[in-house]
Scaffold this active site. Sequence first.
Site, PDB file in Angstrom:
ATOM      1  N   HIS A   3       0.808  -1.108  -0.139  1.00  0.00           N
ATOM      2  CA  HIS A   3      -0.025  -0.063  -0.081  1.00  0.00           C
ATOM      3  C   HIS A   3       0.958   1.153  -0.005  1.00  0.00           C
ATOM      4  O   HIS A   3       2.081   1.132   0.345  1.00  0.00           O
ATOM      5  CB  HIS A   3      -0.966  -0.040   1.248  1.00  0.00           C
ATOM      6  CG  HIS A   3      -2.159  -0.724   1.058  1.00  0.00           C
ATOM      7  ND1 HIS A   3      -2.178  -2.061   1.442  1.00  0.00           N
ATOM      8  CD2 HIS A   3      -3.424  -0.676   0.715  1.00  0.00           C
ATOM      9  CE1 HIS A   3      -3.396  -2.757   1.208  1.00  0.00           C
ATOM     10  NE2 HIS A   3      -4.034  -1.759   0.636  1.00  0.00           N
ATOM     11  N   LYS A  52      -0.529   4.797   4.509  1.00  0.00           N
ATOM     12  CA  LYS A  52      -1.331   4.123   5.218  1.00  0.00           C
ATOM     13  C   LYS A  52      -0.774   3.720   6.839  1.00  0.00           C
ATOM     14  O   LYS A  52       0.337   3.483   6.791  1.00  0.00           O
ATOM     15  CB  LYS A  52      -1.445   2.707   4.479  1.00  0.00           C
ATOM     16  CG  LYS A  52      -2.586   1.689   5.137  1.00  0.00           C
ATOM     17  CD  LYS A  52      -2.953   0.416   4.099  1.00  0.00           C
ATOM     18  CE  LYS A  52      -4.038  -0.488   4.748  1.00  0.00           C
ATOM     19  NZ  LYS A  52      -5.137   0.029   5.108  1.00  0.00           N
TER      20      LYS A  52
END
Length: 266
Positions: free
Chosen positions: A153, A157
């Site tokens: 990600h 995040k």
Amino acid sequence: MKIAIAGTIGRMGKMLIEAVLNTADAQLVGALEHTSCPQLGEDAGAFLGKKTGVLISSDVAQVLANAQFLIDFTRPEGTMAHLAIAEKTGTKMIIGTTGLSADQIAGLKKVSANLAIVFAPNMSVGVNATFKLLEIAAKMLSQGYDIEIIEAHHKHKVDAPSGTALKMGEVIAEALGEKLDDVAVYAREGHTGERKEGSIGFAIIRGGDIVGDHTVLFAGDGERIEISHKSSSRQSYAQGSLRAARFLQNQKNGLFDMQDVLGLRK
């Protein structure tokens, strides 16, 4: 559908607003942000160059009083605060927030006795189809295959592993008759010894603007099978959220996930 969005100025919030504005059966009636947000009072469609007449607000009770649905991809503490007010206003919730604790999830379940909620770590139709494929694969490859989950990600995040990766692990563990907590290995460092048979490993990558990549590796002797899902934008999450709202139109109460929304529940 009268919809309010929480986390309006975030990447997901903006995608949700755009999706609602471009959907014939949806109406944007509220846009929520925290009290210190510099965009409070601005039009929620300003980033698109559109005037919606909906101003970004921090008054949760006022916003939810006019909304049938709240779509919430924020942070656990924010989601739980919104939930407490939604229970009072009867505003059904679609929750994509990840990183909730066991106690917070128990709180969701308690409120769902009076309120209809869809809670899913990933609203994408493709990801939820992937969950089903993993269930089938895990049952077929239960012997002689080592299972590893690799997820990547963007650098912003804040939780790891991702909610989607954890859900993948839960689906696989359940298919094998196990609990994820009993078989998960979240980190390896130094002299770890041989891989424990039956364990499910996780590897986490964070960097750049990666929307979300997930691969499950079933590694056997002489072969390996990989099941992957890669997101190129957040549009699939937004469309899945609207699909969840349509599903909730016919629900008075209860805690559901995307398997229910898509009719994939056993």
